[in-house]
Design a protein around this motif. Structure first.
Motif, PDB file in Angstrom:
ATOM      1  N   LYS A 280      -0.352   9.967  -0.265  1.00 11.71           N
ATOM      2  CA  LYS A 280       0.888   9.141  -0.817  1.00 11.71           C
ATOM      3  C   LYS A 280       1.627   8.902   0.288  1.00 11.71           C
ATOM      4  O   LYS A 280       2.197   9.861   0.835  1.00 11.71           O
ATOM      5  N   LEU A 281       2.215   7.545   0.652  1.00  7.27           N
ATOM      6  CA  LEU A 281       2.974   7.357   1.875  1.00  7.27           C
ATOM      7  C   LEU A 281       4.276   7.435   1.435  1.00  7.27           C
ATOM      8  O   LEU A 281       4.898   7.248   0.070  1.00  7.27           O
ATOM      9  N   ALA A 282       5.345   7.852   2.342  1.00  6.70           N
ATOM     10  CA  ALA A 282       6.617   8.137   2.152  1.00  6.70           C
ATOM     11  C   ALA A 282       7.494   6.942   2.093  1.00  6.70           C
ATOM     12  O   ALA A 282       6.987   5.921   2.775  1.00  6.70           O
ATOM     13  N   GLU A 283       8.640   7.143   1.445  1.00  8.41           N
ATOM     14  CA  GLU A 283       9.575   5.867   1.357  1.00  8.41           C
ATOM     15  C   GLU A 283      10.727   6.313   2.273  1.00  8.41           C
ATOM     16  O   GLU A 283      11.428   7.026   1.893  1.00  8.41           O
ATOM     17  N   GLU A 284      10.970   5.647   3.390  1.00  7.58           N
ATOM     18  CA  GLU A 284      11.728   6.139   4.275  1.00  7.58           C
ATOM     19  C   GLU A 284      11.828   7.496   4.441  1.00  7.58           C
ATOM     20  O   GLU A 284      12.998   8.087   4.431  1.00  7.58           O
TER      21      GLU A 284
ATOM     22  N   VAL B  97       0.724  -1.115  -0.198  1.00  6.50           N
ATOM     23  CA  VAL B  97      -0.016  -0.039  -0.018  1.00  6.50           C
ATOM     24  C   VAL B  97       0.870   1.270  -0.033  1.00  6.50           C
ATOM     25  O   VAL B  97       1.857   1.478   0.952  1.00  6.50           O
ATOM     26  N   THR B  98       0.875   2.105  -1.178  1.00  7.08           N
ATOM     27  CA  THR B  98       1.652   3.272  -1.039  1.00  7.08           C
ATOM     28  C   THR B  98       0.765   4.379  -1.251  1.00  7.08           C
ATOM     29  O   THR B  98       1.198   5.515  -1.042  1.00  7.08           O
ATOM     30  N   VAL B  99      -0.376   4.260  -1.797  1.00  9.45           N
ATOM     31  CA  VAL B  99      -1.443   5.456  -1.757  1.00  9.45           C
ATOM     32  C   VAL B  99      -2.826   4.893  -1.225  1.00  9.45           C
ATOM     33  O   VAL B  99      -3.358   4.060  -1.209  1.00  9.45           O
TER      34      VAL B  99
ATOM     35  N   LEU C 294       3.014  12.593   0.414  1.00  7.46           N
ATOM     36  CA  LEU C 294       2.041  13.631  -0.021  1.00  7.46           C
ATOM     37  C   LEU C 294       0.566  13.498   0.152  1.00  7.46           C
ATOM     38  O   LEU C 294       0.290  12.592   0.208  1.00  7.46           O
TER      39      LEU C 294
ATOM     40  N   ILE D  35      10.695  10.103   2.640  1.00  6.89           N
ATOM     41  CA  ILE D  35      10.950  10.819   1.367  1.00  6.89           C
ATOM     42  C   ILE D  35       9.678  10.832   0.559  1.00  6.89           C
ATOM     43  O   ILE D  35       9.242   9.751   0.398  1.00  6.89           O
ATOM     44  N   GLY D  36       9.267  11.875   0.202  1.00  7.14           N
ATOM     45  CA  GLY D  36       8.149  12.101  -0.893  1.00  7.14           C
ATOM     46  C   GLY D  36       6.815  11.586  -0.541  1.00  7.14           C
ATOM     47  O   GLY D  36       5.781  11.188  -1.108  1.00  7.14           O
TER      48      GLY D  36
END
Lengths: 582, 812
Positions: free
Chosen positions: B447-451, B425-427, B456, B453-454
């Motif tokens: 939008k989930l961050a990757e470690e 699950v990333t969004v 939103l 980063i990023g």
């Protein structure tokens, strides 16, 4: 939306989504109107190094529409054709003046040029040979303007600081009429485009007077009060309206209606020095027509385009100097603006060489309509079977649409094949930073960005670091890119140490971050002045001082980034706040 | 009384003989859909529990193709025989044991009636023996039994096999074999010639090293295919040559001896050869041979239908279906087949090309996210006027589902992503809100961050065209509240204002500017801009609501309620305070009451009077959802029952719906429901077109209450009609019967009114006290703006008193 539906029932449920950059917010101002597009299409050329203030500019009424510029004690003639080739030297110069030239005017056939200077002399030159043909001496004080009537080749109009307007017979070098009435310097005049006998003059006594040479007692026919010393006056093309410039305002008067003020345009911030009539091409319902505008320039450095049909300023342009004079060529392809420091901004527009004016254009337009129609194709004709692929469908044809092909960029294709690193490298080499950020966001959504970073080889890492050093401090992207920069340096510190090229990139990165920090500091200080939060800034600058020396000495870039990103995060917010604050 | 939203994919569907109808098991009914239009034709109602099998009687001769008979088996222990063209119940066989699966192998062998000699029809059923509970362990109570359908009884004492779990029977198309999977083994029985009903059937077992998930029989040859949990597909050829041949008394010595000739076969199993294909990355759920036996269809969790050419092993794909596949059913028409997906959709495929012709769309199941993202709300929004519910789905869409028509209307892709089952699950689509007229929608996504980063947060506004319900995106707002998440999005009653509140401590009011662009077709262009920002003491804003006339905006700042003028952005009043953060705010119709629900360790339902700015009453209840109609002064609350009372009083019912009049703390009606966790409530206005279906006793209700449970099954009923109450109560039993547990039919809720007093008696003990000068009043008495503070003398005494209390407490 990038949602593309096939015409037939889709064989798969999923769709193809392109990787697109984030939308930018639209500017609050209106988008560019067709008219401002028109005015921006004049390709600007700068004619520098004329000695002093450009007191007057005038276009020759006959093609190729040379224009003359009066500056200091000389008059130069320029060819607009050579301007478009980038040649800014004058085609010829007349410099046989004893004093500063104040005004110039072409005769309506473009063969003669009348000039006036501050010694009180009015001269008439032959444009080709540049020899003075007549010297009209009668003014006792400096002459401020000279004007050839539009429909008359034999007479001249001049006026000056002696408050007298003189009507000359050029051939005999004699004054026909002395028109008294102004109580102060007469500065400007214009002759009616519809009658050879009517003209207006404007004076520093705030009045504009309309004269008719047929009137017996040399008294003005009509008088309007502008309210400020009048700098310039022009007839609008109908001949019934005049526009006067004085002070910060341009006023439009109805002469036929007895001198009633129609509108006062007050969008300049300083004195309006010169106005002229310009033309703009308009498309209404497909038909092209020309509309008239007033171009006004002022000491505030703005040129404004005023639509006196709708009483609206439709375009405005800024120049970096006080503007003294403006002129617009009769073929609508050149506009020139003179500044007070000896620069002419000439703008030239691409177009057909033979377009003379709107009226001529209409004739040409009519010709294009009457193109011969081809014969209708019928299935009985032989030609019917020889139609190519480019054949357009006729009205009754049933159209079978081909599915729209989705155009995929290279990074899209690579992402579709799950070649994440290749996609990142491909988009990095394309130099479109919005796309790069979009691809990075997509990789984050696939949780693959850091894996990509760890797989980059040294050249590709250099590419990434170049990108980061250029863009990491941009407020729009910094929330993503600062974090990424930190991670990249943490992960690849060994490779960076081993390569000189990469070290260079890191130096650039460091420099851009220091630059940003400096900006943030100054912003913080300004903000602190505004909001009296001096304590927080002190604390902040203390933090900065603490870290900056350590940056310069230490070789571990990660530590630098950690502190810098912390400050930057804080700083970006404050920059936004700063912008909002003002 | 309407119900719907049931699962279409609980059991495999079946095609009618002319392939024009599809029979789908939908909980305790069988729905008959047209394969041409994809719409519901009729439904077979009679079972009282989940229908587990539906079998269409194949035609014995070409003329009989038009006959529409089918057998159904259900967890209520009955097997029924229907004519589904009318529809009419022909016959009921009660075997008093829940049936998990039923096959009828021998239709083809049954001689037709004109033969004169009538032969019995046998079915094989997978049942749970509920009678003999004492002497046997629970493990061995799941049995495979034989049932004589003609004589309406089980064949006594004949138990073919016992399994640990209820297993699905699979029958070969030829009707000669049937089998089950049992962990790593396959059991295959050969159906013997008709003869007597007690004739023993022979069984063979095939072994594998992995757990087998699905099996399929070849239509003509002795080939069986099985899929396992690792995604492998095994194909045994020539199974049972030894055992089934030996049953004829001819022992074939050669086959027994030559063991080297059996490549890939384990443990001396009775098969000629075994080959393995491996393409699927996860377990195989679907296996089916084509009717001519030359292809094998397989599918699994990754949502790709794979067609294997049986001889060569070449593959063809139908990719990106977007949801795990559950069943693949071939129809008698060779150009039509269907696949059932886990997201409650049945796709009808045009066969050789595998294009999707039609989709029978059920309501999509709720999506479950890891625990970190809890507290996002249930992602359900109702369009009260049109009777449409918008639910968020796993594939980043919002599905619009018509409550009255019981079918999906449309889907809006919120995030431009394709969902792949099994992805991380990333969004997450966190919330969805609809305006009252249903023409505007607002969604928020994270939008989930990757470690780190990023990450939103995105807020999106959508508008629908005038006639069709196609929503198009009008405005995107990135990071509307910096990087803080959005807790609630609510529409103003007029529709041109939206409030979004965030955990970051502020709320924003968004305003719609729309201008009509007049090009080829009239089109309204909406654009949303931020109108105002508000915050209260930097507290996280957890819920928001507009009053019915839109003049007051209530925003919950954790435990306080702040009231604002939405137009001028002026703080009007602060109501304090609850014990735990408020998660739900709602104004009660046009009345001046505000309902606040807070959850956590100290859940609370409180009703605030806006004219007095004080609590009028409150209960200590865990509220899942609150609904109030636009022009009524009553509201309904969905209450989760505490763990303790769930077992004793309510027998599996874990929630109740309470209907309150806002001024009266005694609920007017109570209904008990199942699966209330994640449920939703809404009052739905009745439009005249659908009145006939709903009206009870010829009297049309003006408003209906819709309850949707945690599995997105829903029920619509009239909360004020006395008769409807009776209906709904009896229907609640039915709702209870949705449960797959399969106990016998007595759900103890028929006597709802008997239990109520007990429930009420418990409640008023704690909560009757209006509001709470809580144990720590010094925290509340100074809250609010300074000019609103009570006089100092009053404050002082209260403050000192509180200090005194504290000290005594400390002394103790």
């Amino acid at each position: 939306m990038a949602e593309i539906r096939a015409e037939e029932p889709a064989s798969t449920i999923s769709k193809t989504f392109l990787i697109k950059p984030k939308l930018k917010s639209k500017p609050r101002s209106l988008p560019q109107t067709p008219e401002s597009k028109y005015w921006s299409s004049f390709k600007s050329t700068k004619i520098p190094n004329l000695v002093s203030s450009i007191s007057s500019l005038s276009f020759s009424p006959s093609p190729p529409h040379l224009f003359a510029a009066a500056y200091s004690a000389s008059v130069s003639l320029f060819s607009p054709l050579s301007l478009s080739d980038g040649d800014v030297s004058p085609s010829s110069t007349i410099s046989s003046f004893s004093d500063v030239v104040s005004s110039i005017s072409f005769r309506n056939d473009g063969l003669l040029l009348a000039t006036s200077d501050l010694s009180g002399l009015v001269q008439v030159f032959d444009v080709k040979t540049r020899t003075p043909l007549r010297r009209l001496r009668s003014h006792t004080r400096p002459v401020r303007f000279v004007k050839y009537p539009v429909l008359d080749k034999l007479h001249l109009l001049s006026g000056g600081d002696d408050a007298v307007v003189k009507f000359w017979d050029v051939a005999g070098e004699s004054v026909v009429l002395d028109l008294m009435g102004h109580k102060d310097y007469v500065r400007c005049s214009d002759c009616s485009p519809v009658s050879p006998d009517l003209f207006v003059t404007g004076s520093y006594d705030h009045t504009v007077k309309v004269w008719d040479v047929r009137v017996e007692n040399s008294r003005s026919v009509l008088e309007v009060n502008h309210g400020k010393p009048v700098e310039d006056v022009i007839y609008l093309p109908s001949g019934g309206l005049i526009a006067t410039a004085g002070g910060n305002s341009v006023k439009i008067w109805d002469l036929i209606g007895g001198g009633r003020m129609v509108y006062s345009m007050e969008s300049h911030n300083k004195t309006v020095t010169s106005i002229c009539v310009g033309r703009v091409r308009k498309e209404n319902d497909g038909a092209e027509s020309m509309e008239d505008r007033i171009l006004s320039v002022g000491l505030d450095g703005y040129m404004k385009v005023f639509d006196f049909g709708n009483m609206k300023v439709t375009h405005s342009m800024r120049f970096l100097a006080p503007l003294m004079s403006v002129s617009f060529s009769p073929d609508c392809r050149t506009r020139v603006i003179g500044t007070s420091n000896g620069i002419i901004f000439a703008g030239r527009r691409k177009g057909k060489e033979n377009v003379e004016s709107g009226r001529v254009g209409n004739v040409l337009g009519f010709e294009s309509i009457s193109e011969s129609e081809r014969r209708v194709l019928k299935p009985t004709y032989f030609r019917y079977f020889h139609r190519g692929q480019s054949e357009k469908p006729t009205e009754g044809d049933y159209l079978v649409m081909r599915n729209k092909k989705i155009k995929l960029a290279e990074h899209d294709k690579l992402l579709k094949k799950f070649r994440h690193k290749d996609a990142l490298v491909s988009v990095l080499s394309r130099k479109n930073r919005e796309n790069v950020v979009a691809v990075m966001e997509e990789l984050v959504a696939r949780k693959k960005l850091l894996k990509c970073v760890s797989n980059l080889d040294s050249d590709e890492l250099g590419l990434l670091l170049t990108f980061l050093s250029k863009n990491a401090t941009m407020p729009r992207y910094s929330s993503l890119l600062m974090g990424l920069t930190k991670k990249v340096i943490e992960m690849r510190v060994e490779d960076i140490r081993n390569s000189d090229a990469l070290k260079g990139h890191i130096r650039n990165l460091k420099r851009s971050i220091e630059e940003e920090l400096r900006i943030q500091h100054s912003l913080q200080e300004i903000q602190a002045l505004g909001t009296s939060r001096a304590s927080s800034v002190n604390l902040f600058s203390g933090l900065g001082n603490l870290h900056l020396p350590s940056l310069q000495t230490s070789l571990t870039p990660a530590a630098l980034l950690t502190s810098a990103s912390l400050i930057l995060m804080f700083g970006n917010k404050s920059r936004m706040a700063f912008v909002n604050f003002f | 009384m309407m119900r719907g939203g049931r699962s279409l994919v609980s059991s495999p569907p079946a095609f009618s003989n002319d392939a024009k109808k599809l029979l789908v098991c939908t909980s305790n009914t069988v729905s008959v859909f047209s394969t041409v239009t994809g719409l519901l034709i009729t439904s077979l109602e009679g079972h009282t529990a989940l229908v587990t099998s539906v079998i269409v009687v194949p035609p014995s001769n070409p003329a009989a193709k038009v006959l529409c008979y089918c057998w159904t088996a259900s967890l209520d222990g009955t097997i029924r025989y229907w004519d589904f063209s009318l529809p009419e119940l022909m016959k009921t066989i009660d075997i008093r044991m829940p049936i998990f699966s039923m096959v009828i192998p021998s239709f083809l062998d049954v001689p037709a009636e004109e033969n004169g000699k009538h032969q019995d029809l046998f079915a094989y059923v997978s049942i749970e023996d509920t009678k003999e509970t004492q002497e046997r362990t629970k493990a061995s109570r799941r049995q495979i039994r034989k049932c004589n359908l003609s004589k309406s009884r089980l064949v006594g004492r004949l138990i073919l096999g016992e399994t640990r779990k209820p297993e699905v029977l699979t029958v070969s198309p030829s009707g000669k074999f049937f089998g089950i999977r049992n962990k790593c083994k396959l059991h295959i029985w050969k159906v013997l010639d008709q003869g007597s009903e007690r004739a023993a059937v022979r069984k063979i077992t095939l072994h594998h090293t992995k757990k087998i998930t699905v099996i399929a029989f070849h239509p003509t040859q002795r080939i069986i295919a099985a899929g396992d949990v690792t995604g492998r597909i095994l194909t045994w050829r020539g199974f049972g040559n030894r055992a089934f041949a030996a049953s004829n008394g001819v022992a074939d010595q050669k086959l027994i001896n030559v063991q080297e000739d059996k490549p890939g076969v384990r443990d001396n199993d009775d098969a000629d050869s075994c080959s393995t294909w491996h393409w699927h990355s996860a377990e195989v759920n679907v296996l089916s041979f084509s009717s001519d036996g030359s292809y094998l269809y397989s599918g699994g969790k990754e949502g790709v239908l794979v067609v294997w050419q049986l001889d060569t092993g070449k593959k063809k794909f139908l990719p990106r279906i977007g949801s795990p596949l559950l069943y693949f059913i071939d129809s008698p028409d060779p150009t039509l087949s269907s696949i059932s997906c886990a997201d409650n959709q049945i796709h009808l495929l045009k066969m050789p090309s595998m294009g999707i012709l039609k989709t029978i769309s059920g309501i999509k199941a709720p999506c479950f996210y890891p625990d970190i993202y809890e507290g996002l709300g249930n992602g359900i929004a109702f369009d009260q006027t049109a009777g449409i519910v918008a639910v968020r789905t796993e594939n980043y869409c919002i599905q619009f589902y018509s409550l009255f028509d019981d079918r999906g209307v449309s889907e809006v892709q919120v995030c431009e992503r394709n969902h792949q089952p099994g992805d991380d699950v990333t969004v997450i689509v966190t919330s969805v809100a609809l305006s009252i007229d249903g023409s505007l929608m607002s969604t928020s996504e994270v939008k989930l961050a990757e470690e780190g980063i990023g990450g939103l947060v995105c807020l999106k506004f959508w508008d629908a065209g005038s006639q069709n319900k196609e929503f198009s995106l009008s405005t995107i707002v990135y990071e509307p509240h910096r990087d803080a998440g959005i807790s609630a999005v609510k529409f103003h009653p007029s529709g041109n204002m939206v409030v979004s509140s965030s955990f970051g401590g502020d709320f924003k009011v968004w305003k719609c500017n729309h201008d009509v662009i007049q090009n080829d077709q009239m089109r309204q262009n909406f654009s949303w801009t931020c109108h105002s920002v508000g915050s209260y003491k930097k507290k996280p804003m957890t819920a928001a609501a507009f009053s019915a006339d839109g003049s007051v905006l209530a925003v919950a700042a954790e435990t306080l309620i702040t009231l604002w003028n939405p137009y001028k952005n002026v703080l009007l009043a602060v109501l304090g305070e609850t014990l735990t953060p408020i998660v739900n705010l709602s104004f009660v119709g046009k009345s001046d009451n505000l309902v606040a629900a807070s959850c956590g360790s100290n859940p609370q339902l409180s009703v605030w009077n806006m004219s007095k700015l004080s609590v009028s009453w409150s209960y200590k209840l865990h509220i899942e959802a609150v609904a109030s109609a636009v022009d009524l002064s009553s509201f309904a609350a969905l209450v989760l029952l505490p763990e303790s009372s769930k077992k004793t009083t309510f027998k599996g019912m874990d929630g109740v719906i309470l209907l309150f009049n806002a001024t009266d703390p005694v609920p007017t009606v109570i209904w008990s429901v199942r699966k209330a966790k994640g449920g939703a409530l809404c009052f739905v206005q009745v439009n005249p077109s659908s009145v006939e279906e709903i009206s009870i006793d010829g009297k049309a209700p003006e408003v209906l209450l819709a309850y949707m449970n945690g599995d997105h099954e829903y029920v619509l009923f009239d909360p004020y009609c006395k008769d409807a109450r009776e209906v709904s109560v009896s229907q609640k039993e039915g709702l209870a019967a949705h449960d797959h547990k399969g106990q016998a039919g007595q759900y103890g809720y028929a006597s709802i009114y008997g239990e109520l007093p007990e429930f009420d008696r418990k409640r008023p003990e704690a909560p009757w006290v209006p509001s709470f000068p809580s144990d720590r009043p010094w925290e509340t008495i100074f809250s609010g703006s300074s000019h609103n503070l009570p006089p100092l003398t009053k404050l002082c005494s209260a403050f000192l008193e509180s200090l005194l209390e504290k000290r005594t407490a400390a002394a103790e």
